[in-house]
Design a protein around this motif. Structure first.
Motif, PDB file in Angstrom:
ATOM      1  N   LEU A  97       5.959  33.385  45.510  1.00  0.00           N
ATOM      2  CA  LEU A  97       7.406  33.408  45.304  1.00  0.00           C
ATOM      3  C   LEU A  97       8.023  32.008  45.308  1.00  0.00           C
ATOM      4  CD1 LEU A  97       8.861  36.306  47.476  1.00  0.00           C
ATOM      5  CD2 LEU A  97       9.337  35.896  45.086  1.00  0.00           C
ATOM      6  N   ALA A  98       7.370  31.091  45.995  1.00  0.00           N
ATOM      7  CA  ALA A  98       7.949  29.755  46.204  1.00  0.00           C
ATOM      8  C   ALA A  98       8.345  29.061  44.904  1.00  0.00           C
ATOM      9  CB  ALA A  98       6.968  28.884  46.990  1.00  0.00           C
ATOM     10  N   VAL A  99       7.592  29.311  43.843  1.00  0.00           N
ATOM     11  CA  VAL A  99       7.859  28.581  42.596  1.00  0.00           C
ATOM     12  C   VAL A  99       8.898  29.285  41.706  1.00  0.00           C
ATOM     13  CG1 VAL A  99       5.632  27.411  42.513  1.00  0.00           C
ATOM     14  CG2 VAL A  99       5.860  29.683  41.489  1.00  0.00           C
ATOM     15  N   LEU A 100       9.314  30.479  42.095  1.00  0.00           N
ATOM     16  CA  LEU A 100      10.275  31.220  41.264  1.00  0.00           C
ATOM     17  C   LEU A 100      11.710  30.906  41.688  1.00  0.00           C
ATOM     18  CD1 LEU A 100       8.435  34.680  41.281  1.00  0.00           C
ATOM     19  CD2 LEU A 100       8.396  32.933  39.488  1.00  0.00           C
ATOM     20  N   PRO A 101      12.659  30.945  40.749  1.00  0.00           N
ATOM     21  CA  PRO A 101      14.048  30.649  41.132  1.00  0.00           C
ATOM     22  C   PRO A 101      14.688  31.781  41.946  1.00  0.00           C
ATOM     23  CG  PRO A 101      13.934  31.246  38.811  1.00  0.00           C
ATOM     24  CD  PRO A 101      12.515  31.219  39.311  1.00  0.00           C
ATOM     25  N   ALA A 125       8.519  23.103  54.333  1.00  0.00           N
ATOM     26  CA  ALA A 125       9.610  23.860  53.718  1.00  0.00           C
ATOM     27  C   ALA A 125       9.542  23.742  52.198  1.00  0.00           C
ATOM     28  CB  ALA A 125      10.948  23.351  54.229  1.00  0.00           C
ATOM     29  N   ARG A 126       9.234  22.567  51.737  1.00  0.00           N
ATOM     30  CA  ARG A 126       9.167  22.356  50.287  1.00  0.00           C
ATOM     31  C   ARG A 126       8.037  23.194  49.678  1.00  0.00           C
ATOM     32  NH1 ARG A 126      10.525  16.915  47.076  1.00  0.00           N
ATOM     33  NH2 ARG A 126      10.437  17.966  45.091  1.00  0.00           N
ATOM     34  N   GLU A 127       6.912  23.227  50.385  1.00  0.00           N
ATOM     35  CA  GLU A 127       5.788  24.039  49.895  1.00  0.00           C
ATOM     36  C   GLU A 127       6.172  25.521  49.826  1.00  0.00           C
ATOM     37  OE1 GLU A 127       2.546  21.000  51.789  1.00  0.00           O
ATOM     38  OE2 GLU A 127       2.685  23.021  52.619  1.00  0.00           O
ATOM     39  N   LEU A 128       7.075  25.927  50.714  1.00  0.00           N
ATOM     40  CA  LEU A 128       7.498  27.329  50.732  1.00  0.00           C
ATOM     41  C   LEU A 128       8.675  27.583  49.794  1.00  0.00           C
ATOM     42  CD1 LEU A 128       7.114  28.024  54.555  1.00  0.00           C
ATOM     43  CD2 LEU A 128       5.818  29.114  52.732  1.00  0.00           C
ATOM     44  N   GLY A 129       9.045  26.559  49.030  1.00  0.00           N
ATOM     45  CA  GLY A 129      10.051  26.764  47.987  1.00  0.00           C
ATOM     46  C   GLY A 129      11.452  26.286  48.316  1.00  0.00           C
ATOM     47  N   GLU A 163      12.498  11.457  52.121  1.00  0.00           N
ATOM     48  CA  GLU A 163      11.425  11.238  51.145  1.00  0.00           C
ATOM     49  C   GLU A 163      10.644  12.521  50.852  1.00  0.00           C
ATOM     50  OE1 GLU A 163      10.681   6.444  51.667  1.00  0.00           O
ATOM     51  OE2 GLU A 163       9.380   7.812  52.785  1.00  0.00           O
ATOM     52  N   HIS A 164      10.407  13.314  51.896  1.00  0.00           N
ATOM     53  CA  HIS A 164       9.702  14.586  51.673  1.00  0.00           C
ATOM     54  C   HIS A 164      10.492  15.486  50.730  1.00  0.00           C
ATOM     55  CE1 HIS A 164       6.397  14.039  54.284  1.00  0.00           C
ATOM     56  NE2 HIS A 164       7.019  14.196  55.424  1.00  0.00           N
ATOM     57  N   MET A 165      11.804  15.453  50.837  1.00  0.00           N
ATOM     58  CA  MET A 165      12.658  16.392  50.086  1.00  0.00           C
ATOM     59  C   MET A 165      13.156  15.850  48.747  1.00  0.00           C
ATOM     60  SD  MET A 165      13.490  19.507  50.429  1.00  0.00           S
ATOM     61  CE  MET A 165      12.632  20.561  51.577  1.00  0.00           C
ATOM     62  N   ALA A 166      13.131  14.524  48.563  1.00  0.00           N
ATOM     63  CA  ALA A 166      13.727  13.924  47.363  1.00  0.00           C
ATOM     64  C   ALA A 166      13.163  14.585  46.108  1.00  0.00           C
ATOM     65  CB  ALA A 166      13.443  12.419  47.339  1.00  0.00           C
ATOM     66  N   PRO A 167      13.976  14.851  45.085  1.00  0.00           N
ATOM     67  CA  PRO A 167      15.396  14.490  44.940  1.00  0.00           C
ATOM     68  C   PRO A 167      16.350  15.509  45.551  1.00  0.00           C
ATOM     69  CG  PRO A 167      14.680  15.564  42.938  1.00  0.00           C
ATOM     70  CD  PRO A 167      13.495  15.577  43.885  1.00  0.00           C
ATOM     71  N   TYR A 168      15.813  16.514  46.213  1.00  0.00           N
ATOM     72  CA  TYR A 168      16.686  17.533  46.802  1.00  0.00           C
ATOM     73  C   TYR A 168      17.406  16.960  48.029  1.00  0.00           C
ATOM     74  CZ  TYR A 168      14.007  20.823  43.944  1.00  0.00           C
ATOM     75  OH  TYR A 168      13.416  21.484  42.902  1.00  0.00           O
ATOM     76  N   PRO A 369       9.921  29.969  57.148  1.00  0.00           N
ATOM     77  CA  PRO A 369       9.164  31.206  56.955  1.00  0.00           C
ATOM     78  C   PRO A 369      10.008  32.372  56.423  1.00  0.00           C
ATOM     79  CG  PRO A 369       8.588  30.200  59.061  1.00  0.00           C
ATOM     80  CD  PRO A 369       9.780  29.452  58.534  1.00  0.00           C
ATOM     81  N   SER A 370      11.339  32.258  56.491  1.00  0.00           N
ATOM     82  CA  SER A 370      12.192  33.355  55.986  1.00  0.00           C
ATOM     83  C   SER A 370      12.501  33.222  54.497  1.00  0.00           C
ATOM     84  CB  SER A 370      13.539  33.373  56.737  1.00  0.00           C
ATOM     85  OG  SER A 370      13.342  33.483  58.115  1.00  0.00           O
ATOM     86  N   LEU A 371      12.165  32.076  53.898  1.00  0.00           N
ATOM     87  CA  LEU A 371      12.574  31.814  52.510  1.00  0.00           C
ATOM     88  C   LEU A 371      12.103  32.897  51.534  1.00  0.00           C
ATOM     89  CD1 LEU A 371      11.937  27.966  52.473  1.00  0.00           C
ATOM     90  CD2 LEU A 371      14.121  29.048  51.896  1.00  0.00           C
TER      91      LEU A 371
END
Ligand code: PEP
Ligand code: MG
Length: 408
Positions: A97-101, A125-129, A163-168, A369-371
């Motif tokens: 699901l992580a890669v879906l909008p 968190a980024r890996e989980l979308g 840096e982990h989240m960029a550009p978000y 984990p709730s994402l």
């Protein structure tokens, strides 16, 4: 509190993962929030558990259902193992699901962000979308040590998260100490009502030295990513203006030192007091965004301590008074043209997702984990039906009635 499931021993020789069972606390006390973020199964507010458990006992914990089994027999243990396997299998679905909008069936897209307390969590968190950090609880950086973190130490941590989240974006909340979070080395006096006392922005404004050190570190970290600043526990326009004055002083001090810092860092507030929600139309003109802190908003609106299991039934996220304040905050923010998100635990509750969508919430920030569950719920909801549902919910007179509506 939620997930997952663990079969564990107090000495940490766990058959599954480690687990946590506490005597006191509620779903939104900070120990529960941290456990949720770290994916540690936890059940809080289990009266008498400490007396029932001996050192070396096997304890099985299901954070989803709130069940705890002390010294389960072989048959029970086999069932717990099976549950654990099912849970692990479901977890793998999260990565798909992580890669879906996060888009509703009628094409309305929302942002799903994560709450973190440590920069490494931004990576997970980024890996989980997660497409941003909606709340970085910086107080954890100040805890478990014996003196304040320096500007450089803070810069390194905020930079890592950026840096982990960029550009978000990464929304960094300034120190929210007090309430159920103490810093022994600051020598804060014990207060009769700590949640109503000298905490959060009140504390920061009374200690400009500590406040500006943090602001400078955040401004400097902005050079390495997409950073936003957020002030907690605001109750007035005046507080926002004072906080912004400190921000301007921090900028001037960095200029004097010739250090690079990010200009135009958006400044927002948590709407987590009834005062802020009621004054949202005025506060909206002072800031760039709102983030609704439902954990505190519920406790202050309903006069029910978020940590006290005796009033946990009164602490009701679906209470009509809470829903009206949420609706008013979102409407006021949108009228003023600013973004409105939510970073309290309610944003990570799938039961609330259609309701919050229908109320117009644009950003949902939660324990990573709730994402997946919230994304799934969003992708199977329609905005049109959610809007109708929210209107119906707002007409109801009890949290129980709202819950029944949402469950049907
Ligand atoms: C809240 O109050 O909803 C919130 C997100 O802040 P905290 O849980 O850290 O008080
Ligand atoms: Mg709060």
């Amino acid at each position: 509190m939620r997930p997952p499931i663990s079969v564990t021993r107090p000495n940490n020789r766990s058959l599954g993962k480690r687990g946590l069972v506490t005597e006191i606390g509620g779903r939104t006390s900070h120990v529960a929030i941290m456990a949720r973020s770290l994916g540690i199964p936890a059940v809080v507010g289990v009266k008498g558990i400490a007396r029932r458990v001996q050192s070396g006992d096997v304890v099985a914990v299901d954070g989803s259902s709130g069940e705890v089994a002390v010294r389960p027999d072989a048959g029970e243990l086999a069932k717990w193992r099976q549950r654990l396997q099912q849970h692990e299998a479901a977890k793998n679905g999260r990565y798909v699901l992580a890669v879906l909008p996060a888009i509703t069936t009628d094409g309305h897209e929302v942002s799903l962000w994560a709450n973190i307390g440590h920069p490494a969590e931004a990576k997970i968190a980024r890996e989980l979308g997660a497409e941003g950090v909606g709340l970085f609880r910086t107080e954890f950086l100040y805890m478990g040590r014996d003196r304040l973190p320096s500007e450089e130490e803070q810069l390194a941590v905020y930079r890592q998260a950026a840096e982990h989240m960029a550009p978000y974006p990464v929304i960094i909340r300034t120190l929210d100490i007090g309430g159920d979070k103490d810093l022994p080395y600051l020598g804060l006096a014990r207060e009769a009502n700590p949640f109503l006392g000298w905490r959060a922005l009140r504390y920061s404004l009374s200690r400009p030295d500590i406040f500006r050190t943090q602001l400078k570190a955040i401004l400097r970290a902005g050079v390495y990513g997409n950073i936003k600043i957020m002030f907690p526990l605001v109750v007035s326009v005046e507080e926002i203006r004072q906080a912004k004055e400190q921000l301007a002083l921090a900028q001037a001090e960095l200029d004097e030192r010739g250090l690079p810092w990010a200009e135009n860092v958006p400044v927002g507030i948590m709407v987590e007091t009834p005062a802020a929600a009621i004054l949202a139309d005025q506060l909206a003109y002072e800031v760039d965004f709102f983030s609704i802190g439902s954990n505190d908003l519920i406790q202050y609106t309903l006069a029910a301590d978020r940590q006290n299991e005796k009033v946990s039934l009164i602490y009701d996220p679906f209470h009509p008074a809470v829903l009206r304040l949420i609706r008013g905050t979102i409407a006021a923010g949108h009228k003023a043209g600013i973004e409105v998100g939510m970073c309290g635990e309610l944003a990570g509750d799938p039961l609330a997702t259609p309701l919050l969508l229908g109320l117009g919430l644009g950003e949902f920030s939660m324990a990573a984990p709730s994402l997946a569950a919230i994304k799934e719920k969003t992708r199977t909801s329609s905005l049109r039906a959610a809007t109708k549902l929210a209107q119906q919910a707002l007409d109801l007179s009890s949290g129980e009635d709202v819950r029944v509506l949402l469950l049907n």
